[in-house]
Design an enzyme around this catalytic site. Structure first.
Site, PDB file in Angstrom:
ATOM      1  N   SER A  22      27.551  49.373  46.028  1.00 32.86           N
ATOM      2  CA  SER A  22      29.037  49.024  45.032  1.00 32.86           C
ATOM      3  C   SER A  22      29.824  49.776  46.132  1.00 32.86           C
ATOM      4  O   SER A  22      29.659  50.834  47.006  1.00 32.86           O
ATOM      5  CB  SER A  22      28.852  49.482  43.752  1.00 32.86           C
ATOM      6  OG  SER A  22      28.676  51.141  43.719  1.00 32.86           O
ATOM      7  N   LYS A  23      31.305  49.518  45.702  1.00 35.59           N
ATOM      8  CA  LYS A  23      32.030  50.261  46.394  1.00 35.59           C
ATOM      9  C   LYS A  23      32.018  51.761  46.343  1.00 35.59           C
ATOM     10  O   LYS A  23      32.435  52.326  47.312  1.00 35.59           O
ATOM     11  CB  LYS A  23      33.441  49.570  45.791  1.00 35.59           C
ATOM     12  CG  LYS A  23      33.826  48.106  46.156  1.00 35.59           C
ATOM     13  CD  LYS A  23      35.339  47.616  46.086  1.00 35.59           C
ATOM     14  CE  LYS A  23      35.339  46.226  46.281  1.00 35.59           C
ATOM     15  NZ  LYS A  23      36.528  45.640  45.885  1.00 35.59           N
TER      16      LYS A  23
END
Ligand code: GLU
Length: 482
Positions: free
Chosen positions: A256-257
């Site tokens: 994920s980011k």
């Protein structure tokens, strides 16, 4: 479904940068189009105005183009199925929402967000698995609906999901996926602001853009049954679905980011080559069917079939990416590298006015660098004489014993031809005349020209720096001794 003329799309929402997970989705769509002689479309899904980010579009285009994933149809390109930006297609969504209302497949819901919050909280308190809307407005009479509208009450349009049975679809990667209807709620299709939700807009667009295969990340699997219901309600044939396996972060969990999923442009800035990143991404959930790991885009296209897409998660292994990049660096066109590296050198305050010279430096450094940025970081001394020397090394190398050798080289170097054999022979001759081993002199010469030690082959460096510069640097170093 006519899958002869394959049409696939990458449909990012402009809510931020293009991260590597998104790039993998774009790549697989691109590969499928190229492998089947089909078309790769880019569609911008910008109907969520609260999350829209102005700069995002530019960054998405730039990232895709840097990777070489040019689209056949889409924004800045055109095509017969446009517009390719959803906010320019609002009439179509409204018209079709009305068709669903007229056909009894959808209804207007007047519940306020306060009420919806309340319903959600109550469901949570009862630990109900399905946390969706309680369908209060589903059975309002036409008179009640009209009264609400007349009273100016805002409304959304919701899908009238079936109350019994299961919804099934075939997934190219995972086979049949069946979902009990109680997992599918009366999804909002049109919001109070008149904008469609993703579900309505993407189904309508996929239909009218004649998309044959929908390839997307597997986080969308849960949404697909709603899409299947929409296709049915419209009386349209659904495209083939292919949900790409999740990418895990090396530290575990979904990439994920927050967990390592940097943007494509961050990798560019970090010194990665587009070809290497592309090759690396192609192996996240796919393999060529043999043990090849280094494949250029033509080879990947040649070997790409949807059958070889795996349903198993793949891990984003940064170390492997770095290794791969190093492999690409070795044989990369130095003139192309120069376009990236020269600005970096300039940023470091160096004067780089001779491109051919810079390319010569790059040729020496690229074989020993894993990243473009490493070339920039290790090449400073090719552009400026050292003004100081690594203290520890100077104490070790710049000795009284070596000084005469340096002086003799300063005297002899200017008159020899400046090639590998002659330079090597001159150093050997000087060493012999002073009854020294050349192996004692060379580390001092290396420090004299670099100031920091290390670097490529010594004589290659001399040739690259040129005769005058080499002599000057040895002289400067020799002057610091004694
Ligand atoms: N706009 C969605 C996204 O941002 C696209 C999902 C799909 O491909 O259907 O990922």
């Amino acid at each position: 479904m006519n899958t002869e003329n394959v049409r696939v799309r990458f449909a990012p929402s402009p809510t931020g940068y293009l991260h590597v997970g998104g790039a993998r989705t774009a790549l697989f769509n691109y590969l499928y189009a190229k492998a089947t002689g089909g078309k790769f479309l880019l569609r911008i899904e910008d109907t969520d105005r609260t999350r829209f980010q102005e700069d995002s579009l530019k960054e998405i285009f730039e990232s895709l183009r840097w990777l070489g994933l040019e689209w056949d149809e889409g924004p800045e390109k055109g095509g017969d199925f446009g517009p390719y930006i959803q906010s320019e297609r609002l009439d179509k969504y409204n018209e079709h929402a009305q068709m669903l209302l007229d056909g009894g497949h959808a209804y207007k819901c007047f519940c306020t967000s306060e009420r919806l919050d309340q319903v959600r909280k109550e469901k949570e308190a009862r630990k109900e698995q399905h946390g969706g809307y309680d369908r209060k407005c589903r059975d309002l009479s036409p008179v009640e609906v009209q009264a609400n509208i007349d009273a100016g009450m805002p409304f959304v349009v919701r899908l009238k999901a079936p109350l019994e049975g299961t919804i099934a679809f075939e997934d190219m990667v995972r086979g049949t996926i069946e979902t009990p209807v109680n997992m599918v709620d009366d999804t909002v299709l049109l919001k109070t602001d008149g904008f469609p939700t993703y579900h309505l807009a993407s189904v309508i667009d996929d239909h009218f853009m004649e998309i044959t295969h929908v390839m997307r990340g597997d986080e969308w699997i849960a949404s697909t049954p709603r899409h299947v219901l929409l296709y049915k309600a419209f009386g349209w044939e659904a495209p083939v679905f292919a949900h790409l396996p999740v990418i895990l972060s090396p530290t575990g969990g979904k990439l994920s980011k927050r967990k390592g999923a940097a943007s494509v442009m961050d990798y560019k800035k970090g010194g990665y080559l587009p070809e290497a990143l592309l090759n690396f991404l192609s192996l996240l959930g796919w393999n060529p069917g043999d043990d090849r790991e280094l494949l250029n885009i033509e080879e990947i296209i040649e070997a790409f079939t949807a059958k070889k897409i795996s349903s198993k998660p793949s891990v984003f292994d940064e170390q492997k990416l770095e290794w791969m990049n190093g492999q690409y660096m070795e044989n990369y066109d130095p003139a192309k590298l120069a376009e990236e590296v020269i600005p970096l050198w300039k940023d470091r305050g160096l004067t780089v006015d001779n491109v051919d010279y810079a390319i010569g430096v790059i040729k020496l450094l690229q074989v020993r660098s894993k990243k473009v940025t490493e070339i920039a970081e290790t090449g400073d001394f090719f552009f400026a004489d050292p003004i100081e020397y690594n203290e520890k090394q100077a104490a070790k190398q710049f000795t009284e014993a070596v000084k005469p050798a340096l002086e003799k080289l300063v005297a002899d170097f200017p008159s020899i031809s400046w090639n590998k054999e002659a330079i090597e022979a001159c150093i050997e001759a000087v060493a012999e005349s002073l009854e020294m081993k050349s192996g004692k002199i060379k580390p001092a010469l290396r420090l004299a020209v670099t100031g920091v030690g290390g670097g490529p082959d010594l004589i290659d460096m001399f040739i690259q720096l040129g005769q005058d510069c080499t002599v000057r640097r040895i002289k400067n170093a020799s002057n610091t001794i004694g």
